[in-house]
Design a protein around this motif. Structure first.
Motif, mmCIF file in Angstrom:
data_model
loop_
_atom_site.group_PDB
_atom_site.id
_atom_site.type_symbol
_atom_site.label_atom_id
_atom_site.label_comp_id
_atom_site.label_asym_id
_atom_site.label_seq_id
_atom_site.Cartn_x
_atom_site.Cartn_y
_atom_site.Cartn_z
ATOM 1 N N PRO A 111 0.803 -1.224 0.000
ATOM 2 C CA PRO A 111 0.000 0.000 0.000
ATOM 3 C C PRO A 111 0.838 1.278 0.000
ATOM 4 O O PRO A 111 0.336 2.346 -0.353
ATOM 5 C CB PRO A 111 -0.823 -0.112 1.290
ATOM 6 C CG PRO A 111 -0.072 -1.069 2.146
ATOM 7 C CD PRO A 111 0.607 -2.024 1.216
ATOM 8 N N ALA A 112 2.110 1.183 0.367
ATOM 9 C CA ALA A 112 2.924 2.391 0.518
ATOM 10 C C ALA A 112 3.707 2.741 -0.742
ATOM 11 O O ALA A 112 4.427 3.724 -0.755
ATOM 12 C CB ALA A 112 3.887 2.213 1.692
ATOM 13 N N ARG A 156 -0.183 5.742 -9.887
ATOM 14 C CA ARG A 156 -1.153 5.716 -8.798
ATOM 15 C C ARG A 156 -0.725 4.748 -7.711
ATOM 16 O O ARG A 156 0.109 3.891 -7.917
ATOM 17 C CB ARG A 156 -2.512 5.280 -9.330
ATOM 18 C CG ARG A 156 -3.071 6.254 -10.318
ATOM 19 C CD ARG A 156 -4.351 5.701 -10.845
ATOM 20 N NE ARG A 156 -5.083 6.707 -11.554
ATOM 21 C CZ ARG A 156 -6.392 6.893 -11.423
ATOM 22 N NH1 ARG A 156 -7.081 6.111 -10.626
ATOM 23 N NH2 ARG A 156 -6.989 7.826 -12.097
ATOM 24 N N TYR A 157 -1.365 4.906 -6.545
ATOM 25 C CA TYR A 157 -1.172 3.965 -5.445
ATOM 26 C C TYR A 157 -2.257 2.890 -5.537
ATOM 27 O O TYR A 157 -3.331 3.138 -6.089
ATOM 28 C CB TYR A 157 -1.243 4.698 -4.107
ATOM 29 C CG TYR A 157 0.029 5.458 -3.810
ATOM 30 C CD1 TYR A 157 1.033 4.879 -3.061
ATOM 31 C CD2 TYR A 157 0.236 6.733 -4.328
ATOM 32 C CE1 TYR A 157 2.210 5.557 -2.806
ATOM 33 C CE2 TYR A 157 1.409 7.414 -4.085
ATOM 34 C CZ TYR A 157 2.395 6.826 -3.317
ATOM 35 O OH TYR A 157 3.565 7.500 -3.077
ATOM 36 N N HIS A 159 -4.534 1.772 -3.661
ATOM 37 C CA HIS A 159 -5.898 2.050 -3.205
ATOM 38 C C HIS A 159 -6.639 2.983 -4.151
ATOM 39 O O HIS A 159 -7.825 3.197 -4.002
ATOM 40 C CB HIS A 159 -5.870 2.657 -1.802
ATOM 41 C CG HIS A 159 -5.299 4.044 -1.748
ATOM 42 N ND1 HIS A 159 -3.955 4.275 -1.596
ATOM 43 C CD2 HIS A 159 -5.881 5.256 -1.868
ATOM 44 C CE1 HIS A 159 -3.742 5.584 -1.602
ATOM 45 N NE2 HIS A 159 -4.885 6.194 -1.767
ATOM 46 N N GLN A 160 -5.926 3.524 -5.137
ATOM 47 C CA GLN A 160 -6.582 4.477 -6.039
ATOM 48 C C GLN A 160 -7.184 3.819 -7.280
ATOM 49 O O GLN A 160 -7.721 4.505 -8.134
ATOM 50 C CB GLN A 160 -5.576 5.567 -6.463
ATOM 51 C CG GLN A 160 -5.180 6.463 -5.305
ATOM 52 C CD GLN A 160 -4.114 7.461 -5.688
ATOM 53 O OE1 GLN A 160 -3.076 7.093 -6.225
ATOM 54 N NE2 GLN A 160 -4.360 8.731 -5.429
ATOM 55 N N VAL A 161 -7.045 2.503 -7.414
ATOM 56 C CA VAL A 161 -7.664 1.821 -8.558
ATOM 57 C C VAL A 161 -8.605 0.733 -8.037
ATOM 58 O O VAL A 161 -8.515 0.324 -6.881
ATOM 59 C CB VAL A 161 -6.610 1.211 -9.517
ATOM 60 C CG1 VAL A 161 -5.648 2.260 -10.012
ATOM 61 C CG2 VAL A 161 -5.854 0.092 -8.851
ATOM 62 N N PRO B 312 -0.438 6.512 2.735
ATOM 63 C CA PRO B 312 -0.688 6.890 1.339
ATOM 64 C C PRO B 312 -2.174 7.127 1.048
ATOM 65 O O PRO B 312 -2.516 7.880 0.150
ATOM 66 C CB PRO B 312 -0.157 5.689 0.555
ATOM 67 C CG PRO B 312 -0.074 4.569 1.521
ATOM 68 C CD PRO B 312 0.136 5.180 2.864
ATOM 69 N N ARG B 313 -3.052 6.485 1.815
ATOM 70 C CA ARG B 313 -4.485 6.683 1.579
ATOM 71 C C ARG B 313 -4.896 8.109 1.883
ATOM 72 O O ARG B 313 -5.817 8.650 1.281
ATOM 73 C CB ARG B 313 -5.307 5.731 2.440
ATOM 74 C CG ARG B 313 -5.328 4.353 1.874
ATOM 75 C CD ARG B 313 -5.943 3.383 2.849
ATOM 76 N NE ARG B 313 -5.649 2.034 2.445
ATOM 77 C CZ ARG B 313 -6.366 1.364 1.542
ATOM 78 N NH1 ARG B 313 -7.430 1.913 1.001
ATOM 79 N NH2 ARG B 313 -6.032 0.169 1.170
ATOM 80 N N ARG B 315 -2.563 10.692 1.924
ATOM 81 C CA ARG B 315 -1.743 11.574 1.098
ATOM 82 C C ARG B 315 -2.280 11.650 -0.318
ATOM 83 O O ARG B 315 -2.272 12.691 -0.948
ATOM 84 C CB ARG B 315 -0.307 11.036 1.101
ATOM 85 C CG ARG B 315 0.744 12.092 0.888
ATOM 86 C CD ARG B 315 2.116 11.565 1.220
ATOM 87 N NE ARG B 315 2.491 10.431 0.417
ATOM 88 C CZ ARG B 315 2.906 9.274 0.923
ATOM 89 N NH1 ARG B 315 2.989 9.108 2.210
ATOM 90 N NH2 ARG B 315 3.228 8.274 0.130
ATOM 91 N N HIS B 316 -2.764 10.518 -0.813
ATOM 92 C CA HIS B 316 -3.281 10.478 -2.191
ATOM 93 C C HIS B 316 -4.713 9.968 -2.179
ATOM 94 O O HIS B 316 -4.952 8.791 -2.435
ATOM 95 C CB HIS B 316 -2.442 9.551 -3.058
ATOM 96 C CG HIS B 316 -0.987 9.885 -3.045
ATOM 97 N ND1 HIS B 316 -0.440 10.875 -3.810
ATOM 98 C CD2 HIS B 316 0.031 9.381 -2.314
ATOM 99 C CE1 HIS B 316 0.853 10.952 -3.574
ATOM 100 N NE2 HIS B 316 1.165 10.048 -2.669
ATOM 101 N N PRO B 317 -5.691 10.805 -1.855
ATOM 102 C CA PRO B 317 -7.071 10.317 -1.833
ATOM 103 C C PRO B 317 -7.508 9.924 -3.228
ATOM 104 O O PRO B 317 -6.926 10.358 -4.225
ATOM 105 C CB PRO B 317 -7.865 11.506 -1.305
ATOM 106 C CG PRO B 317 -7.005 12.688 -1.543
ATOM 107 C CD PRO B 317 -5.595 12.234 -1.574
ATOM 108 N N LYS B 318 -8.541 9.088 -3.285
ATOM 109 C CA LYS B 318 -9.026 8.579 -4.572
ATOM 110 C C LYS B 318 -9.386 9.699 -5.534
ATOM 111 O O LYS B 318 -9.931 10.701 -5.150
ATOM 112 C CB LYS B 318 -10.260 7.706 -4.332
ATOM 113 C CG LYS B 318 -9.857 6.347 -3.836
ATOM 114 C CD LYS B 318 -11.003 5.361 -3.953
ATOM 115 C CE LYS B 318 -10.498 4.014 -3.478
ATOM 116 N NZ LYS B 318 -11.422 2.942 -3.609
#
Lengths: 545, 318
Positions: A111-112, A156-157, A159-161, B312-313, B315-318
């Protein structure tokens, strides 16, 4: 040089177990399995949980999960026995020659770190490509796998997809270092059916275009039939049957394989609605605290006494939220719930003990729904004390009756949950809810975590109990085969709304609305070439994209 | 607004509120003690008339709440009041001593934090084997022995027997940076031993906890070496718990340094506080209390904010 990439001979795998109240001891979990895989071919490993299929898959990377150890046999990759290889050679093999795609990409991505960093890591580490070249290849793979915005998605990270996208990113991660073999371990099992098709198609095309060989591990025979050249059926660490996909699907020789092919044989005659519904949900609109949008919009459904209403939909469709509203865990913003002729209080605190007793619940995860330190007898006895004030011999008599009803019997009364199998645990949960003599039980994905044959047993039991106890079920599931097997009426949910609602025969007959059509056509069917047919005929994109 | 900015400003506001509460508590507690500044100045044998006169003069007869807000107003403007014993401005005296204490704390932190994290990583890499057990045994031993005892043992062997460093850690403005470092070597070493164990064990526990994750298995199946797996994939996710325990220990380095400063006769906050307590110099004790509270709350606030930034959740929201 022959074209054999992976040659497994008499593979034996063991583990140390720590059973409660016993000394730790070694057991064998794979008992001498052999197979060959040629370059560019796909072998499906299929079986129920405990069959040893993941363990065999990981053995091809000389890896044992947890305390698992390879105890005997040979695993030849690219002409050398990797069980005799040095530590450094095995490191080069992992991620370089053989790559792994796991069931849950969401848990398997760090996740990081950004997706790109993780996708190119193995290729750069094994000096297959420079970082720049690896990134170019990763973007090509993202495009090939049908990911949106392939040039930038790597920034992207995780959690963003979405889940389906991440599963494709995981496939890109495995393919990036140009391995000779990819082990796919249930890569679509955690996805919704409509998303599963896209991912399955993407994986199939990626395998074809890159010429990589694959071990495809799954419990779903219909899925493996779409991608593999050969299939090996495993059961409790033994090979049951090994042959071409065509032979296994169309002419299974072994009884066990035949049972897997013909699973879902339950016939259930639809019952006619009665005059007075037991539960009516009128105009329910609900949202969670802190969200600024509604999760349920004007939901209207009814459930008649002694019948089953199946609420079907994909993750995020609001089906579990509906259950929370009915049980009072989430008071709705608008709408009324009427149960057994009386209006229910919107929140849990306002409900009477009688309301609570008549409306019981069974959950997906039977393990965590029971106190591990209580015996089966205590677990089932608790509602008897709480609602009926039963004590001593009277209580014990009723517990034994319930254990007989769920086909376990009196000998289970002193066991602990850890000593039960998954199916047995779910049966105990069913007995606990029945102990309250409810009028209705909400079943939230109660068979989703179980193997197909075990799940079938649970569904049959639920139908039998419905006849004996005259209890109604609100059955929440994402699995349309389960819906067909058990329901009298069906509500299809999509993005918080009821997309289609009515008696089973009507909901499952054409003409369909677009969403129901997509959902019904996405259920894998056990014949070759189904995947290509369904993709060619789709009218609507799945929500997971 | 970006959720990070919102969360961070919430933390800052909360920190200020907490500091306000701490100042009230400190003031209230010293009020509750028997005797006051006038009594302290005049001593036990003072006549009631003299006491009353001095109280009138110092404004001690006014209600406590008024005096509290006056005192607080002074602090906000950087005026910590005057010492009773030597009539010097407290802010000035504290300023120099706080500088010395922070210098010592920083020196100890610069050594102990990276060392603790490295030892933690090493312990995970060789978990349950001899390097892990050795590291645990040594750090646990040093944290279990009282710091004054370590201090005296170190003085006896290193400075008396071997004569490598002076046993007195006296520093002044005329010394060069190198000379200062040389002077504080021993107390910094003792402090390092004291804080090492907790940080090292937290690093080890936080990372071991993460080693069960599926993404660690992914990293192992990419063919990375054990140390790469730990440093690249486990450590970034363990930052939040590690930073919290590091900040707690840094705060201890500033606030809990009293004993070590006294042992090595180091001119820092600890010495100053101990001297003032023995002389019943109430305004100085109050001021030291507020400074310590500010350091403690400030460092823990930094830990909170770093934890937020490390996620990161957020820092970078959806």
């Amino acid at each position: 040089m022959s074209d054999t990439l992976l040659k497994v001979r008499d593979l034996k795998i063991g583990a140390t177990v720590y059973p409660p109240g016993e000394k730790p001891h070694d057991i064998e979990i794979v008992h001498g399995v052999s197979f060959d895989l040629e370059r560019g071919k796909v072998l499906g490993l299929i079986g129920e949980s405990g069959a040893g299929k993941s363990t065999i898959g990981l053995a091809s990377m000389a890896y044992g999960r947890g305390g698992v150890e390879i105890t005997g046999g040979e695993v030849w990759v690219n002409g050398r026995d990797i069980l005799k290889s040095s530590h450094g050679d095995i490191r080069n093999l992992r991620g370089g020659e053989v790559a792994y795609v796991s069931q849950s990409a969401a848990a398997s991505f760090n996740p990081a770190k950004k997706i790109m960093d993780q996708v190119v890591e193995a290729a750069v580490e094994h000096k297959k490509f420079s970082r720049k070249e690896a990134e170019v290849r990763a973007r090509e793979l993202f495009a090939k796998l049908g990911l949106p915005d392939p040039d930038n998605i790597g920034d992207r990270y995780p959690h963003q997809v979405s889940g389906g996208q991440l599963q494709r990113c995981m496939t890109a991660l495995a393919l990036c270092p140009e391995p000779d073999l990819v082990v796919f371990d249930e890569p679509t099992t955690a996805l919704d059916v409509t998303t599963q098709i896209d991912v399955l198609m993407a994986i199939k095309e990626a395998i074809r275009d890159t010429g990589v060989a694959a071990l495809y591990i799954t419990h779903d025979l219909a899925v493996v039939a779409q991608v593999s050249d050969e299939i090996m059926v495993l059961r409790m660490g033994n090979t049951v049957e090994y042959g071409s996909t065509d032979q296994i699907i169309n002419n299974p020789r072994e009884e066990y394989t035949q049972a897997l092919v013909s699973v879902r044989s339950i016939e259930h005659e639809e019952k006619q609605p009665t005059a007075e519904p037991l539960l009516s949900v009128d105009g329910i609109t609900a949202r969670y605290k802190g969200l600024n949008f509604d999760v349920l919009h004007n939901v209207n459904v009814e459930l008649h006494p002694g019948q089953t209403l199946a609420v079907v939909g994909e993750s995020g469709s609001g089906k579990s939220t509906l259950a929370r509203v009915i049980t009072g865990l989430l008071p709705p913003r608008d709408g009324v719930i009427t149960f057994a002729g009386r209006k229910l209080s919107p929140d849990l605190a306002g409900r009477s003990r009688e309301d609570l007793r008549e409306l019981q619940m069974i959950y997906q995860m039977a393990d965590v729904a029971m106190n591990p330190r209580q015996t089966v007898g205590t677990i089932i006895g608790r509602p008897l004390e709480f609602y009926f004030n039963m004590r001593g011999a009277e209580k014990r008599k009723r517990i034994v009756e319930l254990l007989d009803e769920i086909e376990l019997g009196e000998k289970f009364i002193d066991r602990y949950p850890a000593e039960l199998s998954g199916g047995q645990k779910q049966r105990v949960c069913i007995a606990r809810s029945l102990a309250a003599k409810p009028k209705m039980i909400i079943c939230d994905e109660v068979t989703s975590a179980l193997d197909p044959l075990v799940a079938d047993g649970i569904l049959k039991l639920l139908l039998d109990l419905q006849k004996i106890e005259d209890v109604a079920y609100l059955f929440i599931t994402h699995d349309l085969a389960t819906v067909r097997a058990i329901s009298d009426s069906i509500a299809v949910m999509y993005q918080g709304r009821v997309a289609r609602y009515g008696p089973k025969s009507q909901v499952l007959s054409p003409p369909f609305d677009d969403y129901t059509d997509l959902l019904l056509s996405s259920v894998p069917e056990m014949h070759l070439g189904w995947l290509e047919e369904v993709v060619a005929h789709r009218k609507m994109e799945s929500a997971g994209n | 607004m970006h959720p990070i900015i919102k969360l961070v400003s919430q933390r800052l506001a909360l920190g200020l509120l907490l500091l306000f509460g701490a100042s009230a508590l400190i003031f209230g507690l010293t009020e509750a003690l028997p005797g006051d500044a006038a009594q302290a100045v005049l001593g036990q044998s003072a006549t009631p008339e003299a006491l009353a006169n001095l109280r009138e003069e110092m404004g001690l007869n006014r209600p406590a709440l008024t005096r509290y807000f006056e005192w607080l107003g002074g602090i906000v403007q950087g005026d910590l009041g005057q010492s009773l014993t030597n009539k010097l401005d407290i802010a000035e005296s504290i300023g120099k001593r706080l500088g010395n204490t922070l210098f010592l704390a920083c020196a100890a932190a610069v050594v102990s934090v990276p060392l603790a994290i490295f030892l933690g990583l090493l312990a995970v890499r060789y978990r349950n084997r001899w390097p892990d057990k050795l590291i645990s045994a040594i750090t646990l031993t040093t944290v279990s022995i009282p710091e004054f005892l370590i201090g005296y043992v170190v003085i006896y062997y290193v400075s008396v027997k071997l004569g490598w460093f002076s046993s007195l850690a006296m520093i002044n403005d005329s010394m060069s940076f190198g000379q200062k470092l040389n002077a504080i070597a021993l107390p910094a070493f003792v402090l390092t031993l004291v804080v090492l164990a907790q940080m090292m064990r937290m690093t080890r526990a936080a990372i071991l906890n993460l080693m069960q994750s599926a993404y660690i298995e992914t990293a192992e199946l990419k063919g990375l070496s054990n140390f790469q797996v730990i440093a690249r994939h486990a450590f970034p996710n363990a930052i939040s718990p590690i930073v919290n325990v590091v900040m707690l220990n840094l705060a201890y380095l500033v606030v809990g340094v009293v004993v070590v400063e006294v042992v090595f006769v180091y001119p820092g906050m600890g010495q100053y506080l101990v001297d003032s307590v023995t002389k019943r110099d109430v305004p100085v004790v109050l001021a030291c209390g507020v400074v310590f509270a500010a350091v403690y709350i400030g460092l823990n606030m930094v830990a909170d904010i770093v934890s937020i930034l490390a996620n990161p959740r957020l820092r970078h929201p959806k």
